[in-house]
Design a protein around this motif. Structure first.
Motif, PDB file in Angstrom:
ATOM      1  N   ALA A 238       0.820  -1.207   0.000  1.00  0.00           N
ATOM      2  CA  ALA A 238       0.000   0.000   0.000  1.00  0.00           C
ATOM      3  C   ALA A 238       0.854   1.257   0.000  1.00  0.00           C
ATOM      4  O   ALA A 238       1.795   1.378   0.785  1.00  0.00           O
ATOM      5  CB  ALA A 238      -0.914   0.005   1.206  1.00  0.00           C
ATOM      6  N   THR A 239       0.509   2.183  -0.885  1.00  0.00           N
ATOM      7  CA  THR A 239       1.012   3.547  -0.758  1.00  0.00           C
ATOM      8  C   THR A 239       0.278   4.214   0.397  1.00  0.00           C
ATOM      9  O   THR A 239       0.885   4.778   1.298  1.00  0.00           O
ATOM     10  CB  THR A 239       0.775   4.320  -2.065  1.00  0.00           C
ATOM     11  OG1 THR A 239       1.444   3.642  -3.132  1.00  0.00           O
ATOM     12  CG2 THR A 239       1.301   5.744  -1.947  1.00  0.00           C
ATOM     13  N   VAL A 240      -1.037   4.118   0.366  1.00  0.00           N
ATOM     14  CA  VAL A 240      -1.904   4.481   1.483  1.00  0.00           C
ATOM     15  C   VAL A 240      -3.103   3.543   1.437  1.00  0.00           C
ATOM     16  O   VAL A 240      -3.599   3.210   0.358  1.00  0.00           O
ATOM     17  CB  VAL A 240      -2.405   5.941   1.397  1.00  0.00           C
ATOM     18  CG1 VAL A 240      -3.428   6.228   2.503  1.00  0.00           C
ATOM     19  CG2 VAL A 240      -1.252   6.928   1.497  1.00  0.00           C
ATOM     20  N   SER A 241      -3.551   3.097   2.591  1.00  0.00           N
ATOM     21  CA  SER A 241      -4.787   2.321   2.646  1.00  0.00           C
ATOM     22  C   SER A 241      -5.650   2.823   3.794  1.00  0.00           C
ATOM     23  O   SER A 241      -5.145   3.402   4.754  1.00  0.00           O
ATOM     24  CB  SER A 241      -4.500   0.826   2.806  1.00  0.00           C
ATOM     25  OG  SER A 241      -3.879   0.554   4.050  1.00  0.00           O
ATOM     26  N   VAL A 242      -6.943   2.568   3.674  1.00  0.00           N
ATOM     27  CA  VAL A 242      -7.895   2.974   4.707  1.00  0.00           C
ATOM     28  C   VAL A 242      -8.845   1.819   4.974  1.00  0.00           C
ATOM     29  O   VAL A 242      -9.425   1.249   4.049  1.00  0.00           O
ATOM     30  CB  VAL A 242      -8.705   4.214   4.278  1.00  0.00           C
ATOM     31  CG1 VAL A 242      -9.831   4.495   5.273  1.00  0.00           C
ATOM     32  CG2 VAL A 242      -7.804   5.429   4.153  1.00  0.00           C
ATOM     33  N   ALA A 243      -8.999   1.491   6.248  1.00  0.00           N
ATOM     34  CA  ALA A 243     -10.046   0.574   6.695  1.00  0.00           C
ATOM     35  C   ALA A 243     -11.004   1.395   7.549  1.00  0.00           C
ATOM     36  O   ALA A 243     -10.571   2.148   8.429  1.00  0.00           O
ATOM     37  CB  ALA A 243      -9.457  -0.570   7.507  1.00  0.00           C
ATOM     38  N   ALA A 244     -12.277   1.272   7.279  1.00  0.00           N
ATOM     39  CA  ALA A 244     -13.255   2.068   8.022  1.00  0.00           C
ATOM     40  C   ALA A 244     -14.490   1.232   8.312  1.00  0.00           C
ATOM     41  O   ALA A 244     -14.876   0.361   7.520  1.00  0.00           O
ATOM     42  CB  ALA A 244     -13.642   3.321   7.246  1.00  0.00           C
ATOM     43  N   ASP A 245     -15.091   1.510   9.451  1.00  0.00           N
ATOM     44  CA  ASP A 245     -16.339   0.876   9.873  1.00  0.00           C
ATOM     45  C   ASP A 245     -17.268   1.994  10.336  1.00  0.00           C
ATOM     46  O   ASP A 245     -16.868   2.820  11.173  1.00  0.00           O
ATOM     47  CB  ASP A 245     -16.066  -0.114  11.005  1.00  0.00           C
ATOM     48  CG  ASP A 245     -17.319  -0.860  11.419  1.00  0.00           C
ATOM     49  OD1 ASP A 245     -17.561  -1.944  10.872  1.00  0.00           O
ATOM     50  OD2 ASP A 245     -18.057  -0.354  12.286  1.00  0.00           O
ATOM     51  N   ASN A 313      -7.874  12.381   1.264  1.00  0.00           N
ATOM     52  CA  ASN A 313      -8.897  12.144   0.238  1.00  0.00           C
ATOM     53  C   ASN A 313      -9.469  10.732   0.323  1.00  0.00           C
ATOM     54  O   ASN A 313     -10.664  10.517   0.086  1.00  0.00           O
ATOM     55  CB  ASN A 313      -8.297  12.377  -1.148  1.00  0.00           C
ATOM     56  CG  ASN A 313      -7.927  13.822  -1.386  1.00  0.00           C
ATOM     57  OD1 ASN A 313      -8.407  14.720  -0.697  1.00  0.00           O
ATOM     58  ND2 ASN A 313      -7.055  14.058  -2.357  1.00  0.00           N
ATOM     59  N   LEU A 314      -8.607   9.774   0.682  1.00  0.00           N
ATOM     60  CA  LEU A 314      -9.056   8.382   0.745  1.00  0.00           C
ATOM     61  C   LEU A 314     -10.000   8.168   1.927  1.00  0.00           C
ATOM     62  O   LEU A 314     -11.007   7.463   1.805  1.00  0.00           O
ATOM     63  CB  LEU A 314      -7.848   7.456   0.838  1.00  0.00           C
ATOM     64  CG  LEU A 314      -8.071   5.984   0.491  1.00  0.00           C
ATOM     65  CD1 LEU A 314      -8.594   5.836  -0.931  1.00  0.00           C
ATOM     66  CD2 LEU A 314      -6.771   5.190   0.649  1.00  0.00           C
ATOM     67  N   VAL A 315      -9.693   8.774   3.065  1.00  0.00           N
ATOM     68  CA  VAL A 315     -10.597   8.686   4.213  1.00  0.00           C
ATOM     69  C   VAL A 315     -11.971   9.256   3.851  1.00  0.00           C
ATOM     70  O   VAL A 315     -13.013   8.640   4.117  1.00  0.00           O
ATOM     71  CB  VAL A 315     -10.011   9.442   5.426  1.00  0.00           C
ATOM     72  CG1 VAL A 315     -11.072   9.607   6.520  1.00  0.00           C
ATOM     73  CG2 VAL A 315      -8.794   8.706   5.984  1.00  0.00           C
ATOM     74  N   GLN A 316     -11.980  10.421   3.236  1.00  0.00           N
ATOM     75  CA  GLN A 316     -13.248  11.048   2.838  1.00  0.00           C
ATOM     76  C   GLN A 316     -14.016  10.151   1.873  1.00  0.00           C
ATOM     77  O   GLN A 316     -15.232   9.951   2.024  1.00  0.00           O
ATOM     78  CB  GLN A 316     -12.989  12.400   2.194  1.00  0.00           C
ATOM     79  CG  GLN A 316     -14.260  13.112   1.750  1.00  0.00           C
ATOM     80  CD  GLN A 316     -13.966  14.425   1.029  1.00  0.00           C
ATOM     81  OE1 GLN A 316     -12.820  14.781   0.810  1.00  0.00           O
ATOM     82  NE2 GLN A 316     -15.025  15.146   0.678  1.00  0.00           N
TER      83      GLN A 316
END
Length: 326
Positions: A238-245, A313-316
């Motif tokens: 990953a360059t950047v990754s996001v896990a969200a719940d 931007n990925l979180v959004q």
């Protein structure tokens, strides 16, 4: 590769007794350890194969927790129906990591213990405090476009390579282990210590400990997702990754969890962003503001500042997608 002795353990106590000898390491899938042995980064005298131990499989505890055995393969974890139903971000994270062949060999415990993919760590001619404490960090003045922007120190700016660990951080997993003196456990938030001045200390496990399982606390509600940005479409870290719940009720954030990968030496739980969002309106503007607040502590190097805006931007985007899924 340096010559080494090999033995297959037949019981947990047998494995723990054997690894107490100096120069001995556990071997499971070997997808990271063997690569490092070929490069001369890891030079064990003996390997204790733990794949035959009764530590595989996924089961539900009486309280609804899901228990994943340490030698369960990544493929088995990603495909398990309860993980796909209750913890979809974990299944997605595992499938985003490596190739199918590697997932068939790699284990849950091995994934947590894999070492950084920093090129300087793998290059014996380069300074690396993870490999040789006190030798310096070549990445600080070298190629660092894919290195960490959060939680770094002057000793190390490497990132943690695990996709799975980001999702485990999201779900507050608990790592259970055994030593010759008894059993213990570590919440995933305590499993990876801050990098500080000792980047060679990569986990909080006691010396000689054998991971026996990973427990996911009971969960039924909410929606989760894992999204990974990488430099090529497959088999890349990953360059950047996001896990969200996220759980939204009456257009407001009822529950939220966010974890980031590719930005720190360990999976990064976005506590500041979570606190900003809880109870507030579930809008893209609020998601962006929360991400900005979380990333205010970032300390990018000259060539990896793009990760700050990418993570924001990925979180959004991920949280906005989850509201639409609601």
């Amino acid at each position: 590769m340096k010559e080494f002795a090999y033995r297959r353990a037949t019981a947990v106590h047998d494995a723990l007794t054997s690894v107490a000898e100096a120069g001995t390491k556990f071997l499971a899938g070997g997808t990271n350890l063997v690569d490092l042995m070929k490069r001369g980064v890891e030079t064990p005298d003996r390997l204790i194969d733990v794949r035959a131990l009764p530590l595989a499989g996924i089961s539900e505890a009486s309280n609804g927790d899901l228990v994943i055995g340490a030698t369960t393969t990544n493929s088995e974890t990603a495909a398990h129906p309860e993980i796909r139903r209750r913890y979809p971000a974990l299944s997605q994270a595992v499938l985003a990591g490596a190739s199918g062949q590697l997932r068939n060999m790699a284990t849950v415990a091995g994934n947590l213990l894999q070492r950084t993919r920093c090129a300087y760590f793998a290059d014996l001619a380069s300074a690396c405090n993870k490999r040789v404490p006190g030798s310096g960090c070549a990445a600080l003045e070298g190629e660092h476009h894919n290195h960490a922007v959060l939680g770094t120190s002057s000793s190390c700016v490497a990132t943690n390579p695990s996709d799975m660990a980001v999702a485990l951080m999201l779900f507050d997993a608990v790592v259970r282990y055994e030593t010759l003196t008894g059993q213990g456990e570590l919440p995933i938030g305590e499993f990876f210590p801050p990098v500080g001045d000792t980047p060679d200390v990569e986990t909080a496990l006691p010396a000689g400990a054998l991971i026996t399982s990973v427990t996911l606390p009971h969960k039924e509600g909410g929606r989760s997702r894992y999204r990974k940005v990488r430099e090529r479409a497959s088999y890349a870290f990953a360059t950047v990754s996001v896990a969200a719940d996220l759980t939204v009720r009456e257009d407001r954030v009822h529950e939220v969890r966010i974890a980031l990968g590719g930005v720190a030496s360990h999976p990064w739980r976005a506590k500041i962003a979570e606190e900003r969002l809880l109870g507030g309106p579930a809008t893209p503007e609020m998601f962006r503001a929360a991400a900005v607040a979380e990333l205010a502590a970032a300390t990018p190097l000259p060539h990896n500042g793009y990760k700050v805006s990418l993570a924001r931007n990925l979180v959004q985007a991920v949280l906005t997608d989850l509201t639409r899924a609601e």
